[in-house]
Design a protein around this motif. Structure first.
Motif, mmCIF file in Angstrom:
data_model
loop_
_atom_site.group_PDB
_atom_site.id
_atom_site.type_symbol
_atom_site.label_atom_id
_atom_site.label_comp_id
_atom_site.label_asym_id
_atom_site.label_seq_id
_atom_site.Cartn_x
_atom_site.Cartn_y
_atom_site.Cartn_z
ATOM 1 N N THR A 116 -105.041 -57.340 -57.035
ATOM 2 C CA THR A 116 -104.035 -56.693 -57.885
ATOM 3 C C THR A 116 -102.631 -56.919 -57.331
ATOM 4 O O THR A 116 -101.697 -57.186 -58.089
ATOM 5 C CB THR A 116 -104.344 -55.192 -58.033
ATOM 6 O OG1 THR A 116 -105.645 -55.052 -58.610
ATOM 7 C CG2 THR A 116 -103.329 -54.499 -58.908
ATOM 8 N N ASP B 253 -110.910 -54.542 -64.363
ATOM 9 C CA ASP B 253 -111.984 -54.364 -63.386
ATOM 10 C C ASP B 253 -112.823 -53.132 -63.715
ATOM 11 O O ASP B 253 -114.043 -53.173 -63.669
ATOM 12 C CB ASP B 253 -111.417 -54.263 -61.975
ATOM 13 C CG ASP B 253 -112.527 -54.218 -60.941
ATOM 14 O OD1 ASP B 253 -113.258 -55.223 -60.825
ATOM 15 O OD2 ASP B 253 -112.685 -53.167 -60.282
ATOM 16 N N ARG B 254 -112.184 -52.024 -64.040
ATOM 17 C CA ARG B 254 -112.908 -50.770 -64.310
ATOM 18 C C ARG B 254 -113.783 -50.879 -65.551
ATOM 19 O O ARG B 254 -114.850 -50.299 -65.615
ATOM 20 C CB ARG B 254 -111.935 -49.606 -64.485
ATOM 21 C CG ARG B 254 -111.158 -49.253 -63.252
ATOM 22 C CD ARG B 254 -112.071 -48.634 -62.194
ATOM 23 N NE ARG B 254 -111.291 -48.298 -61.022
ATOM 24 C CZ ARG B 254 -111.449 -48.866 -59.848
ATOM 25 N NH1 ARG B 254 -112.344 -49.790 -59.666
ATOM 26 N NH2 ARG B 254 -110.718 -48.525 -58.816
ATOM 27 N N THR C 279 -99.854 -58.843 -59.412
ATOM 28 C CA THR C 279 -98.643 -58.066 -59.704
ATOM 29 C C THR C 279 -97.411 -58.787 -59.165
ATOM 30 O O THR C 279 -96.372 -58.858 -59.837
ATOM 31 C CB THR C 279 -98.749 -56.653 -59.110
ATOM 32 O OG1 THR C 279 -99.911 -56.015 -59.662
ATOM 33 C CG2 THR C 279 -97.529 -55.820 -59.426
ATOM 34 N N CYS D 225 -104.756 -55.114 -64.596
ATOM 35 C CA CYS D 225 -105.697 -55.601 -63.575
ATOM 36 C C CYS D 225 -106.759 -54.549 -63.285
ATOM 37 O O CYS D 225 -107.961 -54.847 -63.266
ATOM 38 C CB CYS D 225 -104.964 -55.949 -62.272
ATOM 39 S SG CYS D 225 -103.914 -57.396 -62.359
ATOM 40 N N LEU D 226 -106.325 -53.335 -63.052
ATOM 41 C CA LEU D 226 -107.254 -52.251 -62.735
ATOM 42 C C LEU D 226 -108.150 -51.927 -63.925
ATOM 43 O O LEU D 226 -109.353 -51.681 -63.756
ATOM 44 C CB LEU D 226 -106.483 -51.018 -62.272
ATOM 45 C CG LEU D 226 -105.666 -51.212 -60.983
ATOM 46 C CD1 LEU D 226 -104.799 -49.991 -60.728
ATOM 47 C CD2 LEU D 226 -106.564 -51.523 -59.810
ATOM 48 N N ALA D 227 -107.581 -51.942 -65.118
ATOM 49 C CA ALA D 227 -108.363 -51.642 -66.320
ATOM 50 C C ALA D 227 -109.433 -52.700 -66.560
ATOM 51 O O ALA D 227 -110.576 -52.361 -66.897
ATOM 52 C CB ALA D 227 -107.440 -51.533 -67.533
ATOM 53 N N ALA E 221 -100.242 -54.614 -63.263
ATOM 54 C CA ALA E 221 -101.116 -53.955 -62.285
ATOM 55 C C ALA E 221 -102.112 -53.038 -62.998
ATOM 56 O O ALA E 221 -103.307 -53.021 -62.671
ATOM 57 C CB ALA E 221 -100.290 -53.164 -61.275
ATOM 58 N N ILE E 222 -101.638 -52.302 -63.987
ATOM 59 C CA ILE E 222 -102.516 -51.403 -64.748
ATOM 60 C C ILE E 222 -103.574 -52.215 -65.503
ATOM 61 O O ILE E 222 -104.748 -51.848 -65.536
ATOM 62 C CB ILE E 222 -101.690 -50.515 -65.697
ATOM 63 C CG1 ILE E 222 -100.860 -49.526 -64.872
ATOM 64 C CG2 ILE E 222 -102.582 -49.801 -66.702
ATOM 65 C CD1 ILE E 222 -99.790 -48.803 -65.653
ATOM 66 N N LEU F 58 -110.233 -55.440 -54.619
ATOM 67 C CA LEU F 58 -109.524 -55.311 -55.899
ATOM 68 C C LEU F 58 -108.043 -55.067 -55.655
ATOM 69 O O LEU F 58 -107.201 -55.620 -56.345
ATOM 70 C CB LEU F 58 -110.121 -54.184 -56.733
ATOM 71 C CG LEU F 58 -109.383 -53.913 -58.041
ATOM 72 C CD1 LEU F 58 -109.441 -55.125 -58.952
ATOM 73 C CD2 LEU F 58 -109.980 -52.700 -58.717
ATOM 74 N N GLY F 59 -107.746 -54.247 -54.642
ATOM 75 C CA GLY F 59 -106.342 -53.978 -54.335
ATOM 76 C C GLY F 59 -105.590 -55.237 -53.952
ATOM 77 O O GLY F 59 -104.448 -55.464 -54.382
#
Length: 182
Positions: free
Chosen positions: A5, A41-42, A9, A37-39, A34-35, A1-2
């Motif tokens: 991202t 996935d989460r 980004t 992307c993480l959201a 970036a936020i 995921l990193g």
């Protein structure tokens, strides 16, 4: 995921640069991406197939007209939203690919890197004939042919993964496929 991202980004940073956004807002746009992307996935939204439709409609319906008429990119909030539409659909595709097989995701990214690098170095070495000067003045026919050839050489240098069957695709079909992507 990193890794995904970081890719998205970086693409957001470049997109904001195309939109001629000032450096501070460019950074905010990249961090917000970036936020997102993480959201995504989460929250487990990577399987939302419906999210591909707006991007597909853009590429099929809007982009050809846009390129033909030579419209400038909208350097406004509308341009930044368009960037998110394209970048986040790419994110979803990469997340789906990761879920299917992390190794396949890395292979797809490696092929794109090798193709672009081979096209770049071929263009620099022998590129003479421009491919589409109004759209991308630096691209050449020689580079368009060098990209798939570089991928072919890359494939020859790597052993096939276990359980992988080599498809019977002629090299000319690969070249035509790459040219159709340009």
């Amino acid at each position: 995921l990193g890794f995904i991202t970081v890719l998205i980004t970086g693409a957001a940073w470049e997109w904001a640069g195309l939109m001629k956004v000032c450096p501070a807002r460019r950074l905010i746009y990249a961090l917000a991406t970036a936020i997102l992307c993480l959201a995504i996935d989460r929250l487990g939204l990577s399987n939302l197939q419906i999210a591909y439709w707006p991007a597909m409609l853009f590429w099929i319906g809007v982009a050809p007209v846009w390129l033909k008429r030579g419209w400038p990119l909208p350097a406004s909030w509308l341009g930044l939203l368009l960037g998110w539409l394209l970048l986040l659909s790419t994110l979803l595709a990469l997340l789906c690919r990761r879920a299917a097989s992390p190794d396949l995701l890395l292979a797809v990214i490696a092929i794109a890197i090798v193709a672009d690098s081979a096209a770049y170095f071929t263009r620099r070495a022998v590129g003479r004939h421009q491919l589409a000067p109004a759209i991308s003045p630096g691209q050449t026919w020689e580079g368009a042919i060098g990209g798939p050839r570089g991928v072919g050489i890359y494939r020859l240098l790597l052993p096939a993964p276990s359980g992988f069957r080599q498809p019977k695709i002629p090299f000319s079909a690969l070249v035509l496929c790459r040219l159709s992507q340009l």
